[in-house]
Every structure is written in C-alpha cells, then in structure tokens.
Design a protein around this motif. Structure first.
Motif, PDB file in Angstrom:
ATOM      1  N   THR A 229       0.833  -1.195   0.000  1.00  0.00           N
ATOM      2  CA  THR A 229       0.000   0.000   0.000  1.00  0.00           C
ATOM      3  C   THR A 229       0.867   1.244   0.000  1.00  0.00           C
ATOM      4  N   LEU A 230       0.208   2.390  -0.076  1.00  0.00           N
ATOM      5  CA  LEU A 230       0.919   3.658  -0.096  1.00  0.00           C
ATOM      6  C   LEU A 230       1.685   3.894   1.199  1.00  0.00           C
ATOM      7  N   ASN A 231       1.186   3.306   2.314  1.00  0.00           N
ATOM      8  CA  ASN A 231       1.864   3.501   3.604  1.00  0.00           C
ATOM      9  C   ASN A 231       2.833   2.377   3.934  1.00  0.00           C
ATOM     10  N   GLY A 232       3.100   1.490   2.963  1.00  0.00           N
ATOM     11  CA  GLY A 232       4.118   0.470   3.144  1.00  0.00           C
ATOM     12  C   GLY A 232       3.636  -0.862   3.692  1.00  0.00           C
ATOM     13  N   LYS A 233       2.358  -0.992   3.984  1.00  0.00           N
ATOM     14  CA  LYS A 233       1.844  -2.277   4.462  1.00  0.00           C
ATOM     15  C   LYS A 233       1.833  -3.279   3.314  1.00  0.00           C
ATOM     16  N   LYS A 234       2.137  -4.544   3.648  1.00  0.00           N
ATOM     17  CA  LYS A 234       2.300  -5.555   2.612  1.00  0.00           C
ATOM     18  C   LYS A 234       1.418  -6.770   2.870  1.00  0.00           C
ATOM     19  N   THR A 235       1.007  -7.409   1.785  1.00  0.00           N
ATOM     20  CA  THR A 235       0.344  -8.710   1.832  1.00  0.00           C
ATOM     21  C   THR A 235       0.961  -9.562   0.730  1.00  0.00           C
ATOM     22  N   GLU A 236       1.284 -10.803   1.067  1.00  0.00           N
ATOM     23  CA  GLU A 236       1.884 -11.663   0.053  1.00  0.00           C
ATOM     24  C   GLU A 236       1.144 -12.984  -0.047  1.00  0.00           C
ATOM     25  N   VAL A 237       1.163 -13.554  -1.246  1.00  0.00           N
ATOM     26  CA  VAL A 237       0.595 -14.876  -1.491  1.00  0.00           C
ATOM     27  C   VAL A 237       1.578 -15.667  -2.342  1.00  0.00           C
TER      28      VAL A 237
END
Length: 541
Positions: free
Chosen positions: A100-108
C-alpha cells in the motif's frame, strides 16, 4: 525499471497530498494491508516458457513478483501492468507481494506450472449463477495447463476471458438464450486442448437468500401484515385474486428453506385483504415497510385501500436480482387525501403490467419508538413490555419467565420490578430465558456486564450470554454469533451483583451487533423446582 516505479509511486503520493485540504487529508496510518492478492499467469504456446504475470489486488500501489526459480531479484510492477519471465519446464512457487501507499504488505504464493506437454484430462464446469440473471460461471482444470481462455459466444464480444487453471471465471450476457461456449486450455506447448458446449443461459426467477431480518420492536410500535418477525393481523387473506387469474396472474407462498414469503406471478395487480369486517388504523404509524425481490419487474406500485375513500398509490423502483427494502411514509398516502384510520386492503401493481414475478416479505407499518429495550435494563419502565422467553423445560418446552414485583426489597436492591426465572423440577441443565433488545449493545459504555442476582443457594453458576439474533443458525436453530461468560453466586436468599467480563471470552468482539441477552440460572444442573430473580443488567468498564 525499479527506480521508475518508485518515482511513479512518489508522484501518486504527492498528487494525493497536494489535492488534499486541511479537512480531507489522507490518513495513511488508517490504510489497511492489501487484500485479494493474486496474479493471472499466461504463457505463450511456442515451447519457450515465456510466462506473463498480471498481478491483481485491492489497495495496492506497487507489486513485487518473486518468480520462484532461483532468480533473486524481484520484478516491480505497477497496478494494471504486466511483467514477463522465461522459465524452464517445471513447477514453481511464485510469490506476489502487494504494497500500500503507507508500506503495508500482503503476500501470497502461487503455483506456476510450465509444461511443454499439451493439457490433458480437461474438465470443464459451466453453470448458470443461482443469484444473478444471465450470469454464467465457468471453471476448467487440466493436467499440465497453466491457464485457459473462455469464448462465451455472444455476438459482438469476440475476445476471450482468461483465468488461471482451476480458477473460476464469470460472464454476464445481455440476453438469455442458447450460446456456444468454447474453452481453450493452454500450457507452454504449441498444442492446446479445447472443449465446446451449447449452453442455455437463463434468468434467475426466485431469490436464494432471505430478506433482511426486521429489527426488534415493541408491539405498540408495529402493525404487521405479513412476516415471521412480528405478530400478524389475524385472518388476513394474502391471495384474494380479484379476478386477475383470468389474465394469467397467479400466486403462491414460496418457501425458502423454511422462510416463507408471498409470490405474485405475472403481477398485473394482486393484493391483500383483511378478514371481513376488520380494519386497521395506521394513522399513528409513520411508515409502511416491505422487502421486495424480482428478476424482471422495474417498479412496484403499492396502494392502501380505505373503507372511507378508496385507494391511493405510491410507486417505488426495484433492483433486479436482489432484495429491495421499501419504506413509504404514511404521509405519502395522506397527502393524496386518503383516510388511513380504516385500511382494509393493500394492492400491488407491477411494471411492466403482468410482465414479471415478485416476492414480498416483511410487510408491516411502524413508528419511531418512544422507548427502547436497551442496556441498561432495569424493568421499571411504564411504557415498555419485557417479553422474556423461557426455554429448556423437562419436555424441552418453555420454563416460566416474567417481570414481577420485587419479592425481596432489601440489601442492594430496593427497586420495584425484577425478572423471575423458574427452574422447575427436571428442567434441562441449559434451561434459561432470553430477551430481545431493540438496539444493539454499545460497547463504548463498557465491556463488563453487571447483573443483580437473587439465588436460593450458594455456588449456583449463572451463565450470561449475548447473541446476534440475525447471524446464521446452527442445527438447532440458534444464532452462531454469541458470547458467553459465567459467574458464581456466593450468597443465598439475598441480592448480590455478579460481574461478567465479556473480554474473557475468546468469541467476544465489540464489532458484533449483539441484540439479545440470555440468562441461565444454575447452569449445568437439572432443575429442582427453584426460582431465581434478576435485575439491573448494565455495563461497566
């Protein structure tokens, strides 16, 4: 490439901030992590192993693709763009990371099959969607395949829709009818494998979900005509017909897994007639409510019919293939000169005339309540009724539960009224009583519940439970979203305040709309003919 993408993201951020005013600045900390991360993976059919990744997700400003074949550096991809990578034949676990724009990540992690063999054992499922008219869902799987294309066969729509092998793809047609659907399963090999079927696309003509559950209301605040939530006006005829059967219109009561609703078919006009000689005065009500489902009607006209001066209509738009909740002000009828003190019929007219079917549930008149059953509860109101419902008698019937005059005005409870719950001999270990609230519990007022309890013995377990009455039901018909906390009495034949800390229950969540409280006296023990009293159910911190 990496630097360009980072610069692009910074430009987007700068635009967001420059376009914001002091009152609408973007709160970056409030942005959640990305969701629904995946990638459509396609491969060229030329034995080269060239795979194209099209990453997808929600809330993403930048993707990283780790190819899983020993390549250490990831590829950075902007939303809507693709990246290519050449694989040798094999099976790989690629990782897609959304930021996201604030650096939060999600990975699959997603499996990538690169095979130079043509797809084999192709299995295709083509089904009409059960809830959306003219929508078709396709799923195709094959050995050695990476993805597949679906040609849906609608004129003017020659391009295929692609999906990963085993994933579903959907398409909504303009019109029902018979279409030739072609599925082409693809691997990295030059040869592909195809499946073709003539398929009939249909219109959904009945609901597959129930109408929204009406809120809890006091009996004085509602006049119910049809539905299972409130007590309906007795003797009502829901299918008087009024000669419309001869025009092709018909009716039935549709049963959706035990939830019944009115169904007017090819609706020209149909309606509802109260029992002979019965009228209702709705002048004290503010609205008439109904929930309407249709696949093919554009509008519904609702008329109230008065014994004094006839009928007046109000028209509302309908949304196809979903429930439309309609609330019509009574003033919309009285402003047309209708007398509403002696309503004896309701009439419904469809647009287009006799052009479709309609399902109607939860028909009732209501007004804004002057008082509500809500936390805190002290049973002292002179306008509210507190309909406690007992359960768990020896024969699985209802145990006695009611609001009475306080039989022991002493100690810390000098109030006038309390709730009495009897646990007769042989009552079930889980016997108790429930009370529906008119509003959901507001946990800003506290996550502990204190209850004043009068017990005939020391050591009686009191189980306090709250439910979300509208949550899905279990096999016994009980809501599946609830919280339970126990406390134990330490005195007998006297009032004491027990505290139930809801936060000690793993299932507790302040987001849940709890709207029912339940008390279980002497929980875990069969009834022995004892009586318990409860009062002052309130929250604290």
């Amino acid at each position: 490439m990496k630097k360009i993408i980072y610069i692009t993201s910074l430009i987007v951020a700068a635009i967001l901030f420059s376009c914001s005013t002091e009152n609408d600045l973007v709160d970056l900390d409030a942005l959640g992590a990305p969701t629904n991360i995946s990638a459509l993976t396609t491969v060229t059919q030329d034995n080269t192993g060239k795979v194209t990744f099209l990453p997808k997700g929600e809330g993403v400003t930048l993707y990283e693709i780790y190819f899983g074949d020993g390549t250490t550096a990831p590829a950075y991809v902007n939303p809507g763009e693709t990246v290519d990578h050449v694989y040798r034949e094999g099976i790989y676990n690629a990782k897609i990371v959304g930021t996201t724009l604030n650096g939060k990540k999600t990975e699959v992690t997603q499996q990538v099959v690169v095979s130079f063999k043509a797809p084999q054992n192709l299995v295709v499922s083509i089904e009409n969607d059960l809830q959306v008219s003219k929508k078709v869902n396709v799923t195709a799987t094959a050995d050695y395949a990476l993805f597949y294309d679906v040609y849906f066969g609608e004129a003017g729509k020659p391009d295929p829709v692609s999906a990963n092998n085993g994933d579903a793809v959907s398409y909504t047609y303009q019109n029902p009818g018979v279409y030739t659907i072609r599925v082409v399963s693809k691997s990295a090999a030059i040869q592909t494998t195809e499946f073709t079927q003539e398929f009939t696309v249909t219109v959904v003509n009945k609901p597959f979900t129930s109408a929204p559950t009406p809120p809890n209301r006091q009996a004085a605040d509602v006049i119910s005509i049809y539905g299972s939530k409130y007590t309906n006006v007795a003797g009502t005829n829901y299918f008087p017909d009024w000669g419309q059967g001869s025009q092709g219109s018909s009716w039935t009561e549709f049963d959706l897994n035990g939830d019944k609703m009115l169904n007017y078919i090819k609706l020209s006009y149909q309606g509802i007639a109260l029992a002979d000689g019965t009228t209702i005065d709705v002048s004290g009500m503010e609205f008439i409510h109904m929930d309407v489902w249709t696949a093919d009607l554009q509008k519904i006209e609702t008329s109230l019919i008065s014994k004094t001066n006839g009928e007046k209509p109000v028209v509302r738009d309908l949304t196809a293939n979903q429930w439309t909740s309609i609330d019509i002000p009574i003033s919309a009828f009285t402003s047309q000169g209708l007398t509403v003190a002696d309503i004896f019929q309701l009439k419904f007219v469809g647009t287009p005339w006799a052009g479709g079917s309609v399902f109607i549930d939860n028909i009732y008149f209501y007004k804004t309540p002057s008082a509500l059953i809500e936390m805190p509860i002290d049973f002292e109101s002179t306008t509210l009724t507190y309909p406690w419902a007992g359960f768990g008698a020896a024969d699985f019937g209802a145990i006695p539960a009611s609001v009475i005059i306080n039989p022991d005005k002493s100690g810390n409870n000098l109030s006038n009224k309390v709730v009495k719950i009897e646990k007769p001999s042989g009552a079930q270990v889980w016997a108790g009583a429930s009370l529906n609230l008119d509003t959901k519990v507001d946990f800003t007022k506290g996550t502990k519940v204190k209850v004043n309890v009068w017990s005939p013995k020391v050591g009686a377990k009191i189980l306090f439970k709250m439910e979300v009455s509208t949550s899905p039901k279990d096999g016994n018909g009980n809501p599946t979203v609830f919280v339970e906390v126990e406390a134990t009495t330490t005195v007998a034949n006297s009032w004491q305040v027990l505290t139930f800390d809801l936060t000690t229950a793993a299932a507790f969540n302040t987001v849940n709309a709890y709207d029912r409280v339940i008390l279980f006296p002497d929980f875990g023990v069969n009834g022995t003919g004892t009586t318990y009293y409860f009062d002052d159910i309130k929250q604290s911190n």
